[in-house]
Design a protein around this motif. Structure first.
Motif, PDB file in Angstrom:
ATOM      1  N   LYS A   3      -7.659  31.787  35.935  1.00 24.12           N
ATOM      2  CA  LYS A   3      -7.854  31.143  37.242  1.00 24.12           C
ATOM      3  C   LYS A   3      -9.328  31.186  37.632  1.00 24.12           C
ATOM      4  CE  LYS A   3      -7.011  35.111  40.210  1.00 24.12           C
ATOM      5  NZ  LYS A   3      -8.277  35.340  40.814  1.00 24.12           N
ATOM      6  N   LYS A   4      -9.712  30.173  38.333  1.00 29.74           N
ATOM      7  CA  LYS A   4     -11.073  30.128  38.862  1.00 29.74           C
ATOM      8  C   LYS A   4     -11.029  29.226  40.078  1.00 29.74           C
ATOM      9  CE  LYS A   4     -15.841  29.275  37.515  1.00 29.74           C
ATOM     10  NZ  LYS A   4     -16.716  28.767  36.439  1.00 29.74           N
ATOM     11  N   ARG A   5     -11.404  29.783  41.216  1.00 27.77           N
ATOM     12  CA  ARG A   5     -11.326  28.983  42.437  1.00 27.77           C
ATOM     13  C   ARG A   5     -12.694  28.399  42.774  1.00 27.77           C
ATOM     14  NH1 ARG A   5     -12.463  31.637  47.395  1.00 27.77           N
ATOM     15  NH2 ARG A   5     -13.190  33.746  47.009  1.00 27.77           N
ATOM     16  N   ASP A   6     -12.649  27.302  43.459  1.00 27.96           N
ATOM     17  CA  ASP A   6     -13.861  26.596  43.883  1.00 27.96           C
ATOM     18  C   ASP A   6     -14.357  27.265  45.166  1.00 27.96           C
ATOM     19  OD1 ASP A   6     -15.888  24.897  44.491  1.00 27.96           O
ATOM     20  OD2 ASP A   6     -14.645  23.073  44.514  1.00 27.96           O
ATOM     21  N   LYS A   7     -15.407  28.062  45.055  1.00 27.05           N
ATOM     22  CA  LYS A   7     -15.921  28.792  46.220  1.00 27.05           C
ATOM     23  C   LYS A   7     -16.636  27.875  47.213  1.00 27.05           C
ATOM     24  CE  LYS A   7     -16.209  33.045  43.683  1.00 27.05           C
ATOM     25  NZ  LYS A   7     -16.989  34.085  43.097  1.00 27.05           N
ATOM     26  N   SER A   8     -16.955  26.659  46.784  1.00 32.83           N
ATOM     27  CA  SER A   8     -17.628  25.746  47.701  1.00 32.83           C
ATOM     28  C   SER A   8     -16.664  25.239  48.788  1.00 32.83           C
ATOM     29  CB  SER A   8     -18.208  24.543  46.935  1.00 32.83           C
ATOM     30  OG  SER A   8     -17.177  23.730  46.437  1.00 32.83           O
TER      31      SER A   8
END
Length: 175
Positions: free
Chosen positions: A167-172
Motif C-alpha cells: 500500500k502507498k497512499r497519496d499524501k498530497s
C-alpha cells in the motif's frame, strides 16, 4: 481482479517449474520443510515485484484493500495452477510418488517429535498408524483439495502482510 490474473498465472507456473525441477533432481525434496519455505519466499518476492509494478501502473498509489485483493487473488490463481500441476504429478506422471512422499513426511514427523524430546516409540501402534494414514491421505486428490482449502486461510494471512507492504497512499490529498 483482472490485474492479478497474469501475475497469478506467472507465479503458479514458476512455482510449478521449481517443483518439477525438484522432483526430477530428487523427489524426496518435495517432502522437506525447507522446500516449502523456499517456495513461500519466492512467491512473496514475486508478489511484491508484481504488486509494485501494478501500483506503478495505476498511478503510483494503492490502498490497502486494493493491495490485499491483488495479492490474495494472485495467490489463489497461483495455488490453483499449483494444485492442478501437483495432481498431474501425483496421479498421472508418477502415481507411486504420493506414497514415497507420505513415508518421507511421516519419518520427518517422527524425527521432529524426537527433536522436541518426545519418544515416538512410546506412542501406541494404533496412534502411529493413524498418523501414517493421515499423512498418506494428504497426498490423495481429496487430501490435496482439502489442503488447498486450508491454504486459502494461509493465503489470506500472507495477503494481509503483502497488502501492508504494497500500500502507498497519496499524501498530497491530505489537508
Amino acid at each position: 481482479m483482472q490485474a492479478a490474473v497474469k501475475p497469478g498465472l506467472t507465479i503458479g507456473l514458476i512455482s510449478l517449474a521449481i517443483t518439477y525441477l525438484a522432483y526430477f533432481i530428487d523427489s524426496s525434496l518435495l517432502a522437506s520443510g525447507w522446500f516449502g519455505l523456499v517456495s513461500l519466499v519466492i512467491m512473496a518476492v514475486l508478489l511484491i515485484y508484481f504488486g509494485t509494478q501494478y501500483r506503478t501502473e495505476i498511478g503510483g498509489f494503492m490502498t490497502f484493500g486494493t493491495a490485499f485483493n491483488f495479492s490474495f487473488i494472485a495467490m489463489i490463481i497461483s495455488g490453483i495452477v499449483g494444485l492442478i500441476g501437483m495432481l498431474l504429478l501425483y496421479q498421472v506422471i508418477d502415481p507411486s510418488l504420493p506414497q514415497l512422499l507420505a513415508d518421507e513426511a511421516f519419518q520427518t514427523s517422527l524425527k521432529t517429535m524426537e527433536s522436541f524430546g518426545a519418544n515416538p516409540d512410546a506412542l501406541p501402534p494404533a496412534q502411529l498408524e493413524e498418523m501414517r494414514k493421515a499423512t498418506a491421505d494428504s497426498f490423495t486428490v481429496i487430501g490435496q483439495i482439502k489442503g488447498f482449502g486450508f491454504l486459502l486461510i494461509f493465503y489470506a494471512l500472507v495477503a494481509l502482510i503483502l497488502g501492508a507492504i504494497l500500500k502507498k497512499r497519496d499524501k498530497s490529498l491530505d489537508f
